[in-house]
Design an enzyme around this catalytic site. Structure first.
Site, PDB file in Angstrom:
ATOM      1  N   ASP A 101       0.835  -1.202   0.000  1.00 30.82           N
ATOM      2  CA  ASP A 101       0.000   0.000   0.000  1.00 30.82           C
ATOM      3  C   ASP A 101       0.875   1.260   0.000  1.00 30.82           C
ATOM      4  O   ASP A 101       2.024   1.232   0.448  1.00 30.82           O
ATOM      5  CB  ASP A 101      -0.902   0.035   1.242  1.00 30.82           C
ATOM      6  CG  ASP A 101      -1.929  -1.084   1.213  1.00 30.82           C
ATOM      7  OD1 ASP A 101      -2.255  -1.558   0.110  1.00 30.82           O
ATOM      8  OD2 ASP A 101      -2.384  -1.475   2.300  1.00 30.82           O
TER       9      ASP A 101
HETATM   10  N1  URA Z   1      -1.336  -5.988   3.699  1.00 32.22           N
HETATM   11  C1  URA Z   1      -1.828  -4.742   3.739  1.00 32.22           C
HETATM   12  O1  URA Z   1      -2.863  -4.486   4.327  1.00 32.22           O
HETATM   13  N2  URA Z   1      -1.126  -3.770   3.116  1.00 32.22           N
HETATM   14  C2  URA Z   1       0.024  -3.996   2.467  1.00 32.22           C
HETATM   15  O2  URA Z   1       0.611  -3.066   1.935  1.00 32.22           O
HETATM   16  C3  URA Z   1       0.526  -5.303   2.437  1.00 32.22           C
HETATM   17  C4  URA Z   1      -0.185  -6.293   3.057  1.00 32.22           C
END
Ligand code: URA
Length: 240
Positions: A101
């Site tokens: 993310d």
């Molecule tokens: N899980 C998440 O919620 N975000 C990420 O960036 C990676 C795994």
């Protein structure tokens, strides 16, 4: 030097089997010479022509990046936000292996090796991913441990997971949890915690299979060595 059919397949022109067929049928020229035997090797610097079409060959490149928060894990952004490929200096067109993310930091691989990318992100290969999540709450250990049994996110139960409680700070009202998962669903870690009533305020990926962030600071990167690349292939091929 690599087997000619592998170089052709890696270029994306066709499958390895089809490449073997083309070679045997005398359709492949290396540096102007027809090569029609299967044992032949070539390099990515050679000019390979198939049925009059010159292959575009790129050397394979593998980068391990410590992605900072506030960077997109895509090759390009229409809104002009900074992406992981803006951070690394490369002449090749690299793509991230899976996603983190925008507000997640940590280990992400970038490569132009589509074959390895597909192997690594395929759920059946269950590549281990280790995350450190900060929760702004004093968690109840049994509740967090329940993530190991699986929770429903987006209508589907999560697969195997390991939980380690690293810290519960009653004064600061926060907890640090290590969560290991083997899938790569969208926002998986955040959604797993959400499913048990906790909000992840910070998230970092510390490990991807056997690869760690050792020796790197946020925003830094390094190239994988050939041993590491081979090991990544082996990790995928060993799992049913
Ligand atoms: N899980 C998440 O919620 N975000 C990420 O960036 C990676 C795994």
């Amino acid at each position: 030097m690599e087997r000619l059919q592998k170089i052709i397949a890696n270029s994306g022109y066709c499958s390895r089997r089809k490449a073997e067929e083309l070679i045997l049928n005398g359709k492949v020229k290396v540096n102007g010479e027809v090569v029609n035997t299967l044992g032949s090797k070539a390099s990515y610097n050679d000019t390979i022509v198939i049925n009059g079409v010159t292959l575009k060959l790129e050397n394979k490149e593998y980068i391990l990046l410590y992605k900072p928060r506030g960077v997109l894990s895509s090759a390009h952004d229409d809104k002009g936000r900074k992406t992981v490929t803006d951070i690394v200096d490369s002449l090749n067109r690299l793509y991230p292996v899976g996603r983190l993310d925008y507000d997640t930091s940590g280990l992400i691989l970038l490569t132009n090796d589509g074959e390895l990318t597909n192997l690594l992100i395929h759920p059946s290969h269950e590549v281990e991913k280790v995350y450190i999540a900060k929760i702004d709450d004093v968690v109840i250990p049994s509740k967090v441990k329940s993530l190991e049994k699986g929770v429903i996110i987006d209508g589907k139960k999560t697969g195997k997971a390991k939980v380690k409680i690293k810290k519960i700070d009653k004064k600061k009202k926060c907890s640090i949890i290590e969560l290991t998962i083997y899938e790569g669903r969208n926002h998986q870690v955040k959604k797993m915690f959400e499913a048990i009533g906790y909000y992840v305020s910070k998230l970092k990926r510390e490990r991807f299979s056997f690869l760690t962030l050792d020796g790197l600071k946020s925003g830094e990167y390094r190239h994988l060595n050939i041993k590491e690349v081979k090991k990544l292939y082996a990790v995928c091929k060993n799992v049913k």
